[in-house]
Design a protein around this motif. Sequence first.
Motif, PDB file in Angstrom:
ATOM      1  N   VAL A 115       0.504  -1.015   0.007  1.00 28.51           N
ATOM      2  CA  VAL A 115       0.095   0.042  -0.227  1.00 28.51           C
ATOM      3  C   VAL A 115       0.431   0.966   0.166  1.00 28.51           C
ATOM      4  CG1 VAL A 115      -1.617   1.227   1.382  1.00 28.51           C
ATOM      5  CG2 VAL A 115      -2.394  -0.365   1.190  1.00 28.51           C
ATOM      6  N   PHE A 116       2.114   1.073   0.956  1.00 27.50           N
ATOM      7  CA  PHE A 116       2.923   2.118   1.003  1.00 27.50           C
ATOM      8  C   PHE A 116       3.021   2.302  -0.818  1.00 27.50           C
ATOM      9  CE2 PHE A 116       4.186   2.611   5.666  1.00 27.50           C
ATOM     10  CZ  PHE A 116       2.767   2.753   5.726  1.00 27.50           C
ATOM     11  N   ARG A 117       3.748   1.488  -1.515  1.00 27.10           N
ATOM     12  CA  ARG A 117       4.757   2.102  -1.825  1.00 27.10           C
ATOM     13  C   ARG A 117       3.775   2.153  -2.921  1.00 27.10           C
ATOM     14  NH1 ARG A 117       7.076  -2.470  -2.313  1.00 27.10           N
ATOM     15  NH2 ARG A 117       5.504  -3.616  -3.003  1.00 27.10           N
ATOM     16  N   HIS A 118       2.451   1.733  -3.738  1.00 23.12           N
ATOM     17  CA  HIS A 118       1.385   2.099  -4.186  1.00 23.12           C
ATOM     18  C   HIS A 118       0.860   4.388  -3.796  1.00 23.12           C
ATOM     19  CE1 HIS A 118      -2.786   2.525  -6.518  1.00 23.12           C
ATOM     20  NE2 HIS A 118      -3.062   3.248  -5.367  1.00 23.12           N
ATOM     21  N   LEU A 119       1.002   4.038  -2.723  1.00 21.13           N
ATOM     22  CA  LEU A 119       0.706   5.750  -2.020  1.00 21.13           C
ATOM     23  C   LEU A 119       1.801   6.815  -2.681  1.00 21.13           C
ATOM     24  CD1 LEU A 119      -1.557   6.992  -0.818  1.00 21.13           C
ATOM     25  CD2 LEU A 119      -0.751   6.373   1.095  1.00 21.13           C
ATOM     26  N   ALA A 120       3.099   6.498  -2.707  1.00 22.11           N
ATOM     27  CA  ALA A 120       3.711   6.707  -2.788  1.00 22.11           C
ATOM     28  C   ALA A 120       4.172   7.348  -4.214  1.00 22.11           C
ATOM     29  CB  ALA A 120       5.346   6.385  -2.159  1.00 22.11           C
ATOM     30  N   ASP A 121       3.876   6.037  -5.160  1.00 21.52           N
ATOM     31  CA  ASP A 121       3.754   6.509  -6.115  1.00 21.52           C
ATOM     32  C   ASP A 121       2.063   7.263  -7.007  1.00 21.52           C
ATOM     33  OD1 ASP A 121       6.463   4.883  -7.356  1.00 21.52           O
ATOM     34  OD2 ASP A 121       4.862   3.170  -7.303  1.00 21.52           O
ATOM     35  N   GLU A 122       1.711   7.354  -5.745  1.00 23.95           N
ATOM     36  CA  GLU A 122       0.529   7.997  -7.046  1.00 23.95           C
ATOM     37  C   GLU A 122       0.364   9.810  -6.177  1.00 23.95           C
ATOM     38  OE1 GLU A 122      -2.100   7.998  -8.657  1.00 23.95           O
ATOM     39  OE2 GLU A 122      -1.181   5.514  -9.249  1.00 23.95           O
ATOM     40  N   ALA A 123       1.482   9.839  -4.841  1.00 21.19           N
ATOM     41  CA  ALA A 123       1.578  10.998  -4.522  1.00 21.19           C
ATOM     42  C   ALA A 123       2.812  11.150  -5.468  1.00 21.19           C
ATOM     43  CB  ALA A 123       1.859  10.849  -2.539  1.00 21.19           C
ATOM     44  N   ASP A 124       3.836  11.414  -5.791  1.00 28.28           N
ATOM     45  CA  ASP A 124       4.945  11.889  -6.382  1.00 28.28           C
ATOM     46  C   ASP A 124       3.907  12.271  -7.795  1.00 28.28           C
ATOM     47  OD1 ASP A 124       6.731  11.140  -4.747  1.00 28.28           O
ATOM     48  OD2 ASP A 124       7.194   9.539  -5.753  1.00 28.28           O
ATOM     49  N   ARG A 125       3.451  11.245  -7.887  1.00 27.23           N
ATOM     50  CA  ARG A 125       2.986  11.698  -9.590  1.00 27.23           C
ATOM     51  C   ARG A 125       1.723  13.098  -9.705  1.00 27.23           C
ATOM     52  NH1 ARG A 125       2.688   7.818 -12.338  1.00 27.23           N
ATOM     53  NH2 ARG A 125       1.844   5.903 -11.195  1.00 27.23           N
ATOM     54  N   ASN A 126       0.562  13.021  -8.810  1.00 28.80           N
ATOM     55  CA  ASN A 126       0.882  14.474  -8.039  1.00 28.80           C
ATOM     56  C   ASN A 126       0.799  15.259  -7.206  1.00 28.80           C
ATOM     57  OD1 ASN A 126      -2.656  13.504  -9.499  1.00 28.80           O
ATOM     58  ND2 ASN A 126      -2.095  11.475  -7.987  1.00 28.80           N
ATOM     59  N   ARG A 127       2.248  15.318  -6.914  1.00 26.16           N
ATOM     60  CA  ARG A 127       3.159  15.710  -6.334  1.00 26.16           C
ATOM     61  C   ARG A 127       2.186  16.066  -5.554  1.00 26.16           C
ATOM     62  NH1 ARG A 127       7.522  15.838  -6.610  1.00 26.16           N
ATOM     63  NH2 ARG A 127       7.826  17.799  -6.398  1.00 26.16           N
TER      64      ARG A 127
END
Length: 180
Positions: A115-127
């Motif tokens: 979950v953290f990997r997915h969440l971090a990727d999405e947060a990076d993509r959305n700044r």
Amino acid sequence: MTVLHLDPGVLGFMLFVAAVVGAFQLSGDVVVGRPPDVAEAGVWAASVFVFCLLSVPFSFLWTLRRLRRHGWVVGYFDQTATLLVHADVDGSWEMSDHHAAKRGRQLAQPFRQAVFRHLADEADRNRAVIVATTLVPKLASSYQADMPGLKVIDDRGRDPLGRRLLYLRRDPTEHPDAAN
């Protein structure tokens, strides 16, 4: 799962409120000149405690409603753990309500890592900035190990019971898809 992990302080508070109601019932008997009716006081106390317990599911529904106040709330669930993520007033993404089915055994670690990997990727993509708070230093360490870039930024805060809060934050990193 959340009901299984009711904080002992909350349960203790419910028992305290029930005991106070029972004590008022007993003292009311004495004030009006009747002999104290322990059975009646016990019924009052038990009724208040049951009412408090029945209010728990409604409080969780109220919490979800409150979390959606700033736009959205997303839940991650599997048989080992839960995690909610919601928009905070400042636009950051707040992780909350992380519960493990069996605490202290590291059974939720694979869930958290995925979950953290997915969440971090999405947060990076959305700044987006990711934030969290915890009372447990060991959990803060696990969070930091499972989500690179997440750091404790403050450990001076206190919850309403005076316990030390650890505030964590992860700023977005440059994501390959960010230019698109």
